[in-house]
Design an enzyme around this catalytic site. Structure first.
Site, PDB file in Angstrom:
ATOM      1  N   ALA A  72       0.817  -1.215   0.000  1.00 59.21           N
ATOM      2  CA  ALA A  72       0.000   0.000   0.000  1.00 59.21           C
ATOM      3  C   ALA A  72       0.849   1.262   0.000  1.00 59.21           C
ATOM      4  O   ALA A  72       0.444   2.279  -0.554  1.00 59.21           O
ATOM      5  CB  ALA A  72      -0.946  -0.001   1.195  1.00 59.21           C
ATOM      6  N   CYS A 305       4.790   1.182  12.692  1.00 63.14           N
ATOM      7  CA  CYS A 305       5.875   2.060  12.230  1.00 63.14           C
ATOM      8  C   CYS A 305       6.171   3.186  13.220  1.00 63.14           C
ATOM      9  O   CYS A 305       7.257   3.753  13.198  1.00 63.14           O
ATOM     10  CB  CYS A 305       5.600   2.602  10.822  1.00 63.14           C
TER      11      CYS A 305
HETATM   12  N1  PLP Z   1      -2.051   2.453   5.329  1.00 64.62           N
HETATM   13  C1  PLP Z   1      -2.447   1.902   6.484  1.00 64.62           C
HETATM   14  C2  PLP Z   1      -3.720   2.362   7.118  1.00 64.62           C
HETATM   15  C3  PLP Z   1      -1.703   0.880   7.086  1.00 64.62           C
HETATM   16  O1  PLP Z   1      -2.119   0.354   8.232  1.00 64.62           O
HETATM   17  C4  PLP Z   1      -0.518   0.454   6.447  1.00 64.62           C
HETATM   18  C5  PLP Z   1       0.321  -0.601   7.055  1.00 64.62           C
HETATM   19  O2  PLP Z   1       0.991  -0.393   8.035  1.00 64.62           O
HETATM   20  C6  PLP Z   1      -0.131   1.053   5.230  1.00 64.62           C
HETATM   21  C7  PLP Z   1      -0.923   2.049   4.707  1.00 64.62           C
HETATM   22  C8  PLP Z   1       1.109   0.634   4.504  1.00 64.62           C
HETATM   23  O3  PLP Z   1       0.926  -0.627   3.901  1.00 64.62           O
HETATM   24  P1  PLP Z   1       2.142  -1.510   3.376  1.00 64.62           P
HETATM   25  O4  PLP Z   1       2.711  -2.183   4.588  1.00 64.62           O
HETATM   26  O5  PLP Z   1       1.543  -2.494   2.434  1.00 64.62           O
HETATM   27  O6  PLP Z   1       3.109  -0.625   2.693  1.00 64.62           O
END
Ligand code: PLP
Length: 359
Positions: A72, A305
């Site tokens: 994402a 994160c």
């Molecule tokens: N958006 C949200 C709401 C998330 O919880 C996360 C994951 O931590 C992300 C974006 C990022 O996703 P990805 O780990 O696939 O880069």
């Protein structure tokens, strides 16, 4: 071990793992072939990718296309950085992928505040130069469900596009209505890590993000992984089939946890929320101590994160919590494979450890 960190990531569904194996197999089965090669092994791999694309598309609205990405974060960066637009508006509780990509774009920015329940006002005024509005479907820290349909309608009336980070809602709730761009990722819906997708409504113009061999219709170059795509597709199909059952299961788990932790205060809306998430606080709670006392229970103090920074969560601060209250909050994340017994055991131990802190 009891795993209560399903907003950080979810376990791989056995069905998704099974779907991946053929594409990870040795030379005899030819599962390793490059899906962009024209020979039969390559074409078989591409056919599996196209099946997966349909399975992922079935979780998203009709009338758009799915571009596979590495996750994402990449999908959001592609949406924000390769769509022609002027200013960008985003909610104060967006994931860092949205906020940092918007900052990196160099565009004028507008932060949309949230109320004490963690919700964006659907009637919020967008600044004149806003050309892209980004509001997530379900918040990853406090589980609130945003009024995205109305916000998308208002963005359109303003002449702006609407991007929805549906990472936490995809495969769990109906897709966000009215969005032009939607970002999803496999590892939050019981698929593998390292793959996600950007859904683009038909007619919305988007430029190439990764430059190279021209895969994904020239928009995202790079060799696709048939194994990751197949795992994502199988996880998406399973999530769609089980959506109602999974939702009811999570409601039962959330109710059990609320009963067991009755004296704790819920962060975020009581009503507009997804039941797989409970973000709870208790006055004076020492969260690092609680976590070290309960090493066999995997829960978190906020987003994965943001953890380890020692700083209070910016999401909890955005809903008006003082630093102290934000720092005495924990996030319990339930999933499809969490059992009621695990929730009851974990909550009983969390409650006892919190009481012991006060003694
Ligand atoms: N958006 C949200 C709401 C998330 O919880 C996360 C994951 O931590 C992300 C974006 C990022 O996703 P990805 O780990 O696939 O880069």
């Amino acid at each position: 071990m009891i795993y209560l960190d399903n907003q950080a990531t979810t376990p791989l569904a056995p069905e998704a793992k099974e779907a991946m194996l053929r594409w990870l197999s040795g030379p005899e089965a030819m599962g390793f072939a490059n899906p962009h090669s024209a020979h039969p092994a390559g074409r078989a791999a591409m056919a599996a990718i196209e099946v997966a694309r349909e399975q992922v598309a079935a979780l998203l609205p009709p009338g758009g296309r799915v571009i596979f990405t590495s996750g994402a974060t990449e999908a959001i960066n592609q949406a924000i950085l390769s769509v022609p637009r002027s200013g960008i508006a985003f909610s104060a509780i967006e994931h860092s992928a949205v906020i940092e990509a918007a900052r990196a774009s160099g565009a004028p920015l507008q932060e949309l505040p949230v109320d004490a329940a963690g919700l964006v006002d659907p009637e919020v005024q967008f600044a004149e130069d806003i050309g892209l509005v980004s509001v997530m479907q379900v918040n990853n820290e406090i589980g609130t469900i945003q009024p995205v349909a109305r916000l998308a309608e208002r963005a359109h009336a303003h002449g702006a596009l609407f991007l929805c980070d549906a990472v936490q809602g995809a495969g769990k709730l109906a897709p966000p209505e009215g969005a032009d761009l939607i970002a999803v990722t496999a590892h939050k819906l019981y698929g593998p890590k390292g793959i996600g997708a950007l859904w683009v409504r038909d007619g919305v113009e988007i430029g190439p993000f990764m430059h190279g061999g021209g895969q994904e219709g020239g928009l995202r170059s790079g060799t696709l992984s048939p194994a990751l795509c197949a795992g994502f597709g199988a996880a998406a199909a399973l999530a769609k089939a089980r959506m109602e059952t999974d939702f009811q299961h999570l409601q039962g788990l959330a109710a059990a946890a609320r009963t067991a932790l009755a004296g704790w205060t819920l962060n975020g809306s009581e009503v507009s929320r997804w039941p797989g998430n409970l973000n709870l606080r208790l006055d004076g709670l020492d969260v690092p101590r609680l976590m070290s006392d309960l090493r066999g229970i995997y829960f978190s103090a906020g987003s994965a994160c943001g953890s380890g920074t020692g700083k209070p969560s910016r999401v909890l601060k955005a809903i008006g919590l003082a630093d102290r209250a934000a720092k005495s909050s924990v996030r319990l994340g339930f999933g499809r494979y969490t059992t009621i017994q695990e929730v009851e055991d974990a909550c009983a131990r969390i409650a006892a450890a919190a009481v012991a802190q006060g003694e």
